[in-house]
Design a protein around this motif. Structure first.
Motif, PDB file in Angstrom:
ATOM      1  N   LEU A 147      26.844  40.552  48.875  1.00 29.61           N
ATOM      2  CA  LEU A 147      27.782  40.698  48.169  1.00 29.61           C
ATOM      3  C   LEU A 147      27.775  41.798  46.871  1.00 29.61           C
ATOM      4  O   LEU A 147      26.584  41.984  46.477  1.00 29.61           O
ATOM      5  N   GLU A 148      28.660  42.707  46.932  1.00 31.38           N
ATOM      6  CA  GLU A 148      28.427  43.828  45.868  1.00 31.38           C
ATOM      7  C   GLU A 148      29.312  43.631  44.640  1.00 31.38           C
ATOM      8  O   GLU A 148      28.964  43.815  43.376  1.00 31.38           O
ATOM      9  N   ARG A 149      30.549  43.015  44.546  1.00 32.80           N
ATOM     10  CA  ARG A 149      31.493  42.684  43.459  1.00 32.80           C
ATOM     11  C   ARG A 149      32.155  41.375  43.490  1.00 32.80           C
ATOM     12  O   ARG A 149      32.565  41.106  44.586  1.00 32.80           O
ATOM     13  N   ASP A 150      32.305  40.753  42.583  1.00 31.14           N
ATOM     14  CA  ASP A 150      33.020  39.586  42.346  1.00 31.14           C
ATOM     15  C   ASP A 150      34.451  39.782  42.137  1.00 31.14           C
ATOM     16  O   ASP A 150      34.762  39.741  40.789  1.00 31.14           O
ATOM     17  N   THR A 151      35.338  40.068  43.203  1.00 30.30           N
ATOM     18  CA  THR A 151      36.657  40.573  42.839  1.00 30.30           C
ATOM     19  C   THR A 151      37.306  40.246  44.108  1.00 30.30           C
ATOM     20  O   THR A 151      36.923  39.955  44.966  1.00 30.30           O
ATOM     21  N   SER A 152      38.669  40.476  43.995  1.00 28.00           N
ATOM     22  CA  SER A 152      39.702  40.062  45.071  1.00 28.00           C
ATOM     23  C   SER A 152      39.783  40.967  46.052  1.00 28.00           C
ATOM     24  O   SER A 152      39.454  42.477  45.587  1.00 28.00           O
ATOM     25  N   PRO A 153      39.895  40.767  47.395  1.00 22.38           N
ATOM     26  CA  PRO A 153      39.773  41.788  48.501  1.00 22.38           C
ATOM     27  C   PRO A 153      41.016  42.347  48.712  1.00 22.38           C
ATOM     28  O   PRO A 153      42.065  42.057  48.312  1.00 22.38           O
ATOM     29  N   LEU A 154      41.170  43.508  49.323  1.00 29.95           N
ATOM     30  CA  LEU A 154      42.381  44.160  49.695  1.00 29.95           C
ATOM     31  C   LEU A 154      42.935  43.506  50.927  1.00 29.95           C
ATOM     32  O   LEU A 154      42.184  43.049  51.983  1.00 29.95           O
ATOM     33  N   LEU A 155      44.261  42.956  50.935  1.00 31.63           N
ATOM     34  CA  LEU A 155      45.053  42.558  52.164  1.00 31.63           C
ATOM     35  C   LEU A 155      45.994  43.242  52.705  1.00 31.63           C
ATOM     36  O   LEU A 155      46.455  44.135  52.096  1.00 31.63           O
ATOM     37  N   PHE A 156      46.248  43.372  54.097  1.00 32.18           N
ATOM     38  CA  PHE A 156      47.204  43.940  54.873  1.00 32.18           C
ATOM     39  C   PHE A 156      48.202  42.793  55.084  1.00 32.18           C
ATOM     40  O   PHE A 156      47.834  42.004  55.939  1.00 32.18           O
ATOM     41  N   PHE A 157      49.528  43.003  54.968  1.00 29.10           N
ATOM     42  CA  PHE A 157      50.664  42.100  55.218  1.00 29.10           C
ATOM     43  C   PHE A 157      51.834  42.801  55.176  1.00 29.10           C
ATOM     44  O   PHE A 157      52.406  43.495  54.191  1.00 29.10           O
ATOM     45  N   GLN A 158      52.658  42.454  56.337  1.00 24.86           N
ATOM     46  CA  GLN A 158      53.998  43.112  56.565  1.00 24.86           C
ATOM     47  C   GLN A 158      54.026  44.692  56.348  1.00 24.86           C
ATOM     48  O   GLN A 158      54.596  45.215  55.411  1.00 24.86           O
ATOM     49  N   ARG A 159      52.994  45.161  56.825  1.00 27.76           N
ATOM     50  CA  ARG A 159      52.816  46.820  56.721  1.00 27.76           C
ATOM     51  C   ARG A 159      52.652  47.208  55.169  1.00 27.76           C
ATOM     52  O   ARG A 159      53.107  48.438  54.620  1.00 27.76           O
ATOM     53  N   GLY A 160      52.351  46.248  54.340  1.00 25.56           N
ATOM     54  CA  GLY A 160      51.904  46.738  53.166  1.00 25.56           C
ATOM     55  C   GLY A 160      50.722  46.221  52.621  1.00 25.56           C
ATOM     56  O   GLY A 160      50.129  45.131  53.032  1.00 25.56           O
ATOM     57  N   TYR A 161      49.817  46.847  51.439  1.00 30.18           N
ATOM     58  CA  TYR A 161      48.667  46.546  51.101  1.00 30.18           C
ATOM     59  C   TYR A 161      49.132  45.331  49.534  1.00 30.18           C
ATOM     60  O   TYR A 161      50.070  45.608  49.022  1.00 30.18           O
ATOM     61  N   GLY A 162      48.118  44.629  49.546  1.00 33.52           N
ATOM     62  CA  GLY A 162      48.036  43.752  48.357  1.00 33.52           C
ATOM     63  C   GLY A 162      47.055  42.902  47.873  1.00 33.52           C
ATOM     64  O   GLY A 162      45.719  43.400  48.528  1.00 33.52           O
ATOM     65  N   ARG A 163      46.859  41.874  47.384  1.00 37.97           N
ATOM     66  CA  ARG A 163      45.921  41.069  46.727  1.00 37.97           C
ATOM     67  C   ARG A 163      46.135  39.585  46.810  1.00 37.97           C
ATOM     68  O   ARG A 163      47.236  39.298  46.406  1.00 37.97           O
ATOM     69  N   PHE A 164      45.238  38.912  47.044  1.00 39.68           N
ATOM     70  CA  PHE A 164      45.242  37.475  46.807  1.00 39.68           C
ATOM     71  C   PHE A 164      45.146  37.323  45.143  1.00 39.68           C
ATOM     72  O   PHE A 164      44.304  37.640  44.488  1.00 39.68           O
ATOM     73  N   THR A 165      46.133  36.467  44.758  1.00 38.12           N
ATOM     74  CA  THR A 165      46.075  36.174  43.073  1.00 38.12           C
ATOM     75  C   THR A 165      45.872  34.975  42.730  1.00 38.12           C
ATOM     76  O   THR A 165      46.822  33.932  43.154  1.00 38.12           O
ATOM     77  N   PRO A 166      44.625  34.388  42.466  1.00 40.11           N
ATOM     78  CA  PRO A 166      44.467  33.083  42.325  1.00 40.11           C
ATOM     79  C   PRO A 166      45.104  32.650  40.874  1.00 40.11           C
ATOM     80  O   PRO A 166      45.702  33.429  40.162  1.00 40.11           O
ATOM     81  N   GLY A 167      45.000  31.236  40.721  1.00 38.91           N
ATOM     82  CA  GLY A 167      45.962  30.540  39.782  1.00 38.91           C
ATOM     83  C   GLY A 167      45.582  31.094  38.377  1.00 38.91           C
ATOM     84  O   GLY A 167      46.484  31.578  37.524  1.00 38.91           O
ATOM     85  N   PRO A 168      44.274  31.444  38.056  1.00 44.08           N
ATOM     86  CA  PRO A 168      44.096  32.065  36.741  1.00 44.08           C
ATOM     87  C   PRO A 168      44.700  33.322  36.328  1.00 44.08           C
ATOM     88  O   PRO A 168      44.967  33.433  35.004  1.00 44.08           O
ATOM     89  N   LEU A 169      44.820  34.145  37.423  1.00 44.03           N
ATOM     90  CA  LEU A 169      45.303  35.526  37.064  1.00 44.03           C
ATOM     91  C   LEU A 169      46.622  35.471  36.927  1.00 44.03           C
ATOM     92  O   LEU A 169      47.543  36.125  36.142  1.00 44.03           O
ATOM     93  N   VAL A 170      47.531  34.370  38.043  1.00 43.09           N
ATOM     94  CA  VAL A 170      48.817  34.238  37.752  1.00 43.09           C
ATOM     95  C   VAL A 170      49.044  33.521  36.449  1.00 43.09           C
ATOM     96  O   VAL A 170      49.972  34.003  35.479  1.00 43.09           O
ATOM     97  N   ALA A 171      48.449  32.801  35.847  1.00 43.01           N
ATOM     98  CA  ALA A 171      48.689  32.169  34.281  1.00 43.01           C
ATOM     99  C   ALA A 171      48.280  33.437  33.182  1.00 43.01           C
ATOM    100  O   ALA A 171      49.148  33.419  32.194  1.00 43.01           O
ATOM    101  N   ALA A 172      47.344  34.463  33.451  1.00 45.96           N
ATOM    102  CA  ALA A 172      47.167  35.357  32.719  1.00 45.96           C
ATOM    103  C   ALA A 172      48.501  36.363  32.574  1.00 45.96           C
ATOM    104  O   ALA A 172      48.693  36.649  31.339  1.00 45.96           O
ATOM    105  N   ALA A 173      49.132  36.737  33.534  1.00 48.61           N
ATOM    106  CA  ALA A 173      50.329  37.376  33.802  1.00 48.61           C
ATOM    107  C   ALA A 173      51.549  36.594  33.103  1.00 48.61           C
ATOM    108  O   ALA A 173      52.226  37.099  32.244  1.00 48.61           O
ATOM    109  N   GLU A 174      51.579  35.428  33.158  1.00 51.21           N
ATOM    110  CA  GLU A 174      52.440  34.535  32.401  1.00 51.21           C
ATOM    111  C   GLU A 174      52.403  34.608  30.963  1.00 51.21           C
ATOM    112  O   GLU A 174      53.216  34.692  30.331  1.00 51.21           O
ATOM    113  N   ARG A 175      50.911  34.611  30.467  1.00 50.78           N
ATOM    114  CA  ARG A 175      50.795  34.674  29.052  1.00 50.78           C
ATOM    115  C   ARG A 175      51.329  35.905  28.458  1.00 50.78           C
ATOM    116  O   ARG A 175      51.910  36.079  27.466  1.00 50.78           O
TER     117      ARG A 175
END
Length: 404
Positions: A147-175
């Motif tokens: 393991l090199e970095r403790d971070t989210s991986p890059l995802l490919f979904f419906q011909r687009g790139y994105g990331r998995f967003t865990p609950g704490p990060l969603v909460a940060a955006a809500e704050r």
């Protein structure tokens, strides 16, 4: 085992669309080729296969010239990309001759390239290579991994790139959104006064998590009874959100342009010219298109849903790019008539950062340039008063405060 004849009856586009509804991780397989040069290719079909013995697998196309070149190496390394490495992925997927040009990497224990910034790497030798349809199934015997970095991986979904967003990060955006709403409350009186005086819709919008979010709105237009925009958001991507670019909660210049995706140079140049015009003028204008209506509003509503898909995001970005010519026009003739989608001015804090934008919309069609200038002057007057109020309140108390 038999080969199903029904497979020949499936349309390729349909096959991709259905299978694209399942997200996959994105990795780059690397090696040192028989000439001693680094080689690498993007794969979206990487998977773990067995624990005992430790095996992984991926599926390159049989027509891949890069895979043919990599076949001369006794080993390879799987680089699992991080969510912030979409540009690395795009670079390796491009037609660039030297895929490693300008990229930092270091050798794995087996001597294969490990790209800087990846989530993890896995060194393997070839356990087997099997032809299946138009692909190979490559099984790799794991030699080493880390393991090199403790971070989210890059995802490919419906011909687009994105990331998995865990609950704490969603909460940060809500704050951050809550903080923007609290800041907008300071300007509510000014916003409502403009709406009443001009008989229009006036809104306060903020940049949060790379999006432009409506955090307060008041509609006093007698002709446009629109669905409430409160809480709606659009991506801060060309041609949207130029007043925020480089400020708190918004992308910088390069990331803003990068959100165009695989754009041609003319599109990139036009977006940069729009950004420069906004910065020179100090305000933003968008004109109403002839075909705008419920369809665009529905795309914005879908994008505003926290559970939106990459496909919904991509459709909104494509719609925005199609309408780019209606944003920040270079020429505004004195004798012209204008149907405005919105007119916007920045609201800055004491440090000169744009923390809110005061936006005017639901305006009468066919306005003269003189009328547009009068609307603009009224918005700028309120923005100046709001800036003074924000600066004064922050001098007494640091809250509310948007994150940089």
């Amino acid at each position: 085992m038999h080969t199903p004849t029904s497979a020949r009856q499936i349309d390729g586009a349909r096959f991709r669309a259905v299978l694209g509804s399942y997200p996959t991780g994105v990795a780059i397989v690397t090696c040192i080729d028989e000439h001693g040069l680094p080689a690498g290719m993007v794969i979206g079909t990487f998977t773990s296969v067995s624990l005992d013995p430790p095996l992984i697998g991926y599926l390159p196309m049989k027509t891949s010239r890069t895979f043919a070149r990599m076949g001369g190496s006794p080993s390879f390394c799987v680089n699992i990309l991080a969510a912030d490495q979409e540009s690395v992925c795009q670079h390796f997927a491009s037609a660039a001759e030297d895929k490693f040009a300008g990229l930092a990497w270091h050798p794995s224990p087996a001597g294969n390239p490990v790209l800087d910034g990846v989530v993890a790497w896995i060194d393997c030798d070839y356990a087997s290579v099997t032809e299946v349809g138009d692909h190979y199934i490559v099984l790799g015997g794991v030699l080493d991994m880390a393991l090199e970095r403790d971070t989210s991986p890059l995802l490919f979904f419906q011909r687009g790139y994105g990331r998995f967003t865990p609950g704490p990060l969603v909460a940060a955006a809500e704050r951050e959104t809550i903080e923007a709403v609290q800041l907008a409350e300071i300007g509510r009186d000014e916003m409502e006064a403009v709406a009443v005086e001009l008989e229009a819709e006036c809104s306060l919008v903020a940049a949060v998590g790379g999006d432009v979010v409506y955090v307060a709105t008041e509609n006093r237009s007698p002709d446009f009874r629109l669905r409430s925009r409160l809480g709606l958001r659009v991506p801060c991507a060309p041609p949207l959100g130029p007043l925020f670019v480089g400020g708190p909660g918004a992308p910088g210049d390069a990331e803003w342009i990068g959100r165009l995706g695989r754009a041609d140079q003319d599109t990139i140049d036009a977006s940069l010219a729009q950004l420069e015009r906004v910065r020179t003028r100090g305000w933003s204008i968008a004109l109403q298109g002839p075909d705008e209506g419920e369809n665009l509003e529905e795309m914005v509503a879908l994008y505003s849903d926290r559970h939106r898909t990459p496909g919904q995001e991509r459709r909104l970005l494509e719609a925005a790019k199609e309408r780019a010519g209606l944003h920040e026009p270079a020429d505004l003739p004195d004798d012209g008539r204008y149907d405005l989608r919105h007119l916007s001015v920045p609201v800055r804090d004491g440090a000169g950062r744009v923390v809110l934008v005061l936006r005017l919309s639901a305006l009468p069609p066919g306005a003269s340039l003189l009328q547009v200038r009068q609307w603009l002057a009224r918005l700028q007057q309120s923005a100046a008063r709001l800036e003074h109020t924000i600066t004064a309140r922050r001098a007494r108390s640091p809250a509310p405060r948007l994150r940089a």
